[in-house]
Design a protein around this motif. Structure first.
Motif, short mmCIF file in Angstrom:
data_model
loop_
_atom_site.label_atom_id
_atom_site.label_comp_id
_atom_site.label_asym_id
_atom_site.label_seq_id
_atom_site.Cartn_x
_atom_site.Cartn_y
_atom_site.Cartn_z
N LYS A 1 -0.35 -3.72 -7.10
CA LYS A 1 1.08 -4.04 -7.15
C LYS A 1 1.41 -4.92 -5.94
CE LYS A 1 1.94 -1.02 -10.48
NZ LYS A 1 2.06 -1.48 -11.83
N ASP B 1 0.29 1.14 -17.07
CA ASP B 1 -0.07 2.08 -16.01
C ASP B 1 -0.09 3.51 -16.55
OD1 ASP B 1 -0.03 -0.07 -14.31
OD2 ASP B 1 1.91 0.41 -13.43
N TYR C 1 10.20 0.56 -9.65
CA TYR C 1 9.12 0.78 -10.61
C TYR C 1 9.68 1.47 -11.84
CZ TYR C 1 4.83 2.43 -12.75
OH TYR C 1 3.82 2.68 -13.63
N TRP D 1 3.04 -3.39 -2.46
CA TRP D 1 2.92 -1.94 -2.30
C TRP D 1 1.84 -1.65 -1.25
CZ3 TRP D 1 3.55 1.70 -7.03
CH2 TRP D 1 4.70 1.37 -7.74
N SER E 1 -3.21 2.13 -11.90
CA SER E 1 -2.91 0.79 -12.40
C SER E 1 -4.18 -0.04 -12.51
CB SER E 1 -1.92 0.11 -11.44
OG SER E 1 -1.64 -1.19 -11.86
#
Length: 188
Positions: free
Chosen positions: A125, A105, A174, A128, A121
């Motif tokens: 995710k 990322d 994260y 998210w 990214s």
């Protein structure tokens, strides 16, 4: 229930009567021996592939009927659920193959705005969404925006400092990618 109909169609009684004729010598024995052979023949019948499928469908139908009657919940058919999961896995594998090898990322602190982060990214995710809580370097942030843009990292998450007094929703941790420390070859 389709399983019960398949059991009837598979003719359990006809199977047992044929076996009884084949075992005429047992007919002169006492009732407990005859019951013993009845159990053995029933187990033999139950392990035929078609019968196993019929028993599985009967059990599934009973569970689905119970769930519908007592909890008003619809449970999907096992065969259809398995096919849907297999198809979903194939689609995900194809999508992963199209994205290519994973790249790290791009983690940025937005200049001029305290408590703002941008994470670009290659892949979405898991979990998210807007208002999700993300822990980054022991501080809490909230996903304020999710953007789909082009390039090698098509998904961009904007995070802002978590406001005090808000409810934590879907906490995720994260770890920012570590900057590369390799220096490469020395000039000669």
């Amino acid at each position: 229930m389709p399983g019960v109909a398949l059991l009837h169609r598979n003719r359990l009684l006809a199977f047992l009567s044929v076996r009884v004729h084949q075992m005429q010598s047992v007919s002169a024995s006492n009732e407990s021996t005859q019951f013993y052979f009845l159990v053995i023949l029933t187990v033999e019948y139950a392990f035929h592939p078609f019968t196993l499928i019929a028993l599985l469908l009967s059990a599934e139908g009973a569970v689905r009927a119970w769930a519908a009657f007592f909890t008003d919940e619809i449970i999907p058919s096992l065969a259809l659920k398995v096919m849907a999961v297999v198809q979903e896995r194939r689609v995900l594998a194809k999508r992963e193959w199209e994205l290519g090898p994973a790249i790290p990322d791009l983690f940025e602190r937005i200049a001029g705005q305290e408590g703002e982060l941008r994470i670009s990214s290659q892949r979405h995710k898991d979990g998210w969404r807007l208002s999700s809580t993300i822990a980054v370097e022991d501080e809490f942030y909230e996903v304020s925006q999710v953007e789909d843009c082009g390039g090698p990292r098509p998904v961009r998450y904007l995070l802002r400092k978590f406001p005090s007094g808000r409810v934590v929703r879907g906490g995720y941790r994260y770890e920012p990618p570590q900057p590369s420390t390799s220096t490469g070859p020395l000039p000669g």
